[in-house]
Scaffold this motif. Structure first.
Motif, PDB file in Angstrom:
ATOM      1  N   PRO A  27       5.309   7.955  33.092  1.00 20.84           N
ATOM      2  CA  PRO A  27       6.548   7.245  33.195  1.00 20.84           C
ATOM      3  C   PRO A  27       6.376   6.354  31.565  1.00 20.84           C
ATOM      4  O   PRO A  27       5.379   6.326  30.739  1.00 20.84           O
ATOM      5  CB  PRO A  27       5.904   6.056  33.929  1.00 20.84           C
ATOM      6  N   GLU A  28       7.664   5.732  31.006  1.00 21.19           N
ATOM      7  CA  GLU A  28       7.770   5.127  29.927  1.00 21.19           C
ATOM      8  C   GLU A  28       6.631   3.969  29.877  1.00 21.19           C
ATOM      9  O   GLU A  28       6.418   3.398  30.860  1.00 21.19           O
ATOM     10  CB  GLU A  28       9.200   4.598  29.825  1.00 21.19           C
ATOM     11  N   GLY A  29       6.425   3.938  28.518  1.00 20.09           N
ATOM     12  CA  GLY A  29       5.242   2.408  28.774  1.00 20.09           C
ATOM     13  C   GLY A  29       4.829   2.388  27.277  1.00 20.09           C
ATOM     14  O   GLY A  29       5.182   3.271  26.252  1.00 20.09           O
ATOM     15  N   TYR A  30       4.136   1.098  27.188  1.00 22.72           N
ATOM     16  CA  TYR A  30       3.482   1.016  25.602  1.00 22.72           C
ATOM     17  C   TYR A  30       2.210   1.349  25.637  1.00 22.72           C
ATOM     18  O   TYR A  30       1.457   1.317  26.505  1.00 22.72           O
ATOM     19  CB  TYR A  30       3.595  -0.573  25.367  1.00 22.72           C
ATOM     20  N   PHE A  31       1.819   1.598  24.355  1.00 22.41           N
ATOM     21  CA  PHE A  31       0.251   1.803  24.233  1.00 22.41           C
ATOM     22  C   PHE A  31       0.016   1.487  22.662  1.00 22.41           C
ATOM     23  O   PHE A  31       0.855   1.114  21.805  1.00 22.41           O
ATOM     24  CB  PHE A  31      -0.051   3.343  24.221  1.00 22.41           C
ATOM     25  N   PHE A  32      -1.186   1.086  22.355  1.00 19.41           N
ATOM     26  CA  PHE A  32      -1.745   0.579  21.024  1.00 19.41           C
ATOM     27  C   PHE A  32      -2.261   1.803  20.323  1.00 19.41           C
ATOM     28  O   PHE A  32      -3.112   2.514  20.672  1.00 19.41           O
ATOM     29  CB  PHE A  32      -2.583  -0.571  21.180  1.00 19.41           C
ATOM     30  N   PHE A  39     -14.014   2.473  11.710  1.00 18.62           N
ATOM     31  CA  PHE A  39     -12.993   1.996  11.085  1.00 18.62           C
ATOM     32  C   PHE A  39     -12.634   2.679  10.018  1.00 18.62           C
ATOM     33  O   PHE A  39     -13.524   3.162   9.443  1.00 18.62           O
ATOM     34  CB  PHE A  39     -13.178   0.560  10.694  1.00 18.62           C
ATOM     35  N   ASN A  40     -11.166   3.298   9.737  1.00 19.93           N
ATOM     36  CA  ASN A  40     -10.660   3.922   8.832  1.00 19.93           C
ATOM     37  C   ASN A  40      -9.532   3.258   8.323  1.00 19.93           C
ATOM     38  O   ASN A  40      -8.743   3.063   8.917  1.00 19.93           O
ATOM     39  CB  ASN A  40     -10.662   5.379   9.337  1.00 19.93           C
ATOM     40  N   ASP A  41      -9.238   3.483   7.056  1.00 19.79           N
ATOM     41  CA  ASP A  41      -8.051   2.580   6.296  1.00 19.79           C
ATOM     42  C   ASP A  41      -6.815   3.313   6.942  1.00 19.79           C
ATOM     43  O   ASP A  41      -5.931   2.539   7.104  1.00 19.79           O
ATOM     44  CB  ASP A  41      -8.169   2.679   4.935  1.00 19.79           C
ATOM     45  N   ARG A  42      -6.832   4.784   7.129  1.00 15.98           N
ATOM     46  CA  ARG A  42      -5.653   5.326   7.731  1.00 15.98           C
ATOM     47  C   ARG A  42      -5.271   4.841   9.184  1.00 15.98           C
ATOM     48  O   ARG A  42      -4.213   5.588   9.650  1.00 15.98           O
ATOM     49  CB  ARG A  42      -5.788   6.977   7.556  1.00 15.98           C
ATOM     50  N   GLU A  43      -6.150   4.452   9.722  1.00 18.10           N
ATOM     51  CA  GLU A  43      -6.103   4.061  11.383  1.00 18.10           C
ATOM     52  C   GLU A  43      -5.549   2.657  11.556  1.00 18.10           C
ATOM     53  O   GLU A  43      -5.426   2.343  12.872  1.00 18.10           O
ATOM     54  CB  GLU A  43      -7.174   4.575  11.969  1.00 18.10           C
ATOM     55  N   THR A  44      -5.362   1.963  10.538  1.00 16.60           N
ATOM     56  CA  THR A  44      -4.801   0.757  10.820  1.00 16.60           C
ATOM     57  C   THR A  44      -3.183   0.651  10.132  1.00 16.60           C
ATOM     58  O   THR A  44      -3.071   1.119   9.245  1.00 16.60           O
ATOM     59  CB  THR A  44      -5.936  -0.538  10.134  1.00 16.60           C
ATOM     60  N   PRO A  45      -2.804  -0.564  10.339  1.00 13.73           N
ATOM     61  CA  PRO A  45      -2.976  -1.546  11.543  1.00 13.73           C
ATOM     62  C   PRO A  45      -2.500  -0.912  12.832  1.00 13.73           C
ATOM     63  O   PRO A  45      -2.039   0.121  12.938  1.00 13.73           O
ATOM     64  CB  PRO A  45      -2.065  -2.810  11.011  1.00 13.73           C
ATOM     65  N   THR A  46      -3.283  -1.626  13.815  1.00  8.73           N
ATOM     66  CA  THR A  46      -2.675  -1.289  15.285  1.00  8.73           C
ATOM     67  C   THR A  46      -1.321  -1.575  15.275  1.00  8.73           C
ATOM     68  O   THR A  46      -0.929  -2.749  14.840  1.00  8.73           O
ATOM     69  CB  THR A  46      -3.610  -2.259  16.185  1.00  8.73           C
ATOM     70  N   ALA A  47      -0.667  -0.835  16.104  1.00  9.83           N
ATOM     71  CA  ALA A  47       0.692  -1.019  16.225  1.00  9.83           C
ATOM     72  C   ALA A  47       0.870  -0.916  17.807  1.00  9.83           C
ATOM     73  O   ALA A  47       0.505   0.246  18.387  1.00  9.83           O
ATOM     74  CB  ALA A  47       1.581  -0.078  15.439  1.00  9.83           C
ATOM     75  N   LYS A  48       1.899  -1.406  18.144  1.00  8.15           N
ATOM     76  CA  LYS A  48       2.405  -1.539  19.781  1.00  8.15           C
ATOM     77  C   LYS A  48       3.652  -0.435  19.568  1.00  8.15           C
ATOM     78  O   LYS A  48       4.505  -0.720  19.113  1.00  8.15           O
ATOM     79  CB  LYS A  48       2.821  -2.576  20.617  1.00  8.15           C
ATOM     80  N   ILE A  49       3.427   0.972  20.305  1.00  9.22           N
ATOM     81  CA  ILE A  49       4.358   2.215  20.397  1.00  9.22           C
ATOM     82  C   ILE A  49       4.939   1.969  21.761  1.00  9.22           C
ATOM     83  O   ILE A  49       4.127   2.179  23.000  1.00  9.22           O
ATOM     84  CB  ILE A  49       3.749   3.136  19.780  1.00  9.22           C
TER      85      ILE A  49
END
Length: 72
Positions: free
Chosen positions: A17-22, A33-43
């Motif tokens: 189903p439709e929904g959000y993930f981070f 931690f990796n510079d290419r993996e930030t910032p966290t975004a709500k999609i």
């Protein structure tokens, strides 16, 4: 109904189903931690169907033949 099967092909699909993930990681993530993996975004993802099990080449060929699907 959260599953469906393509008749004659044997592929079982599961509805997501439709929904959000981070997506991404925060700088305080204990798993790294990796510079290419930030910032966290709500999609927001729209609902979709995905194969419940891995699909074989034979099943994919049957799917193409049964649905007249044309890959891009």
């Amino acid at each position: 109904m959260d599953t469906k099967t393509i008749t004659g092909v044997g592929i079982v699909f599961k509805h997501v189903p439709e929904g959000y993930f981070f997506m991404g990681k925060s700088s305080n993530d204990p798993w790294g931690f990796n510079d290419r993996e930030t910032p966290t975004a709500k999609i927001l993802l729209k609902s979709y169907w995905i194969g419940k099990y891995p699909i074989t080449n034979k099943q994919f060929l049957k799917f193409l033949q049964a649905t007249n699907y044309q890959p891009r």
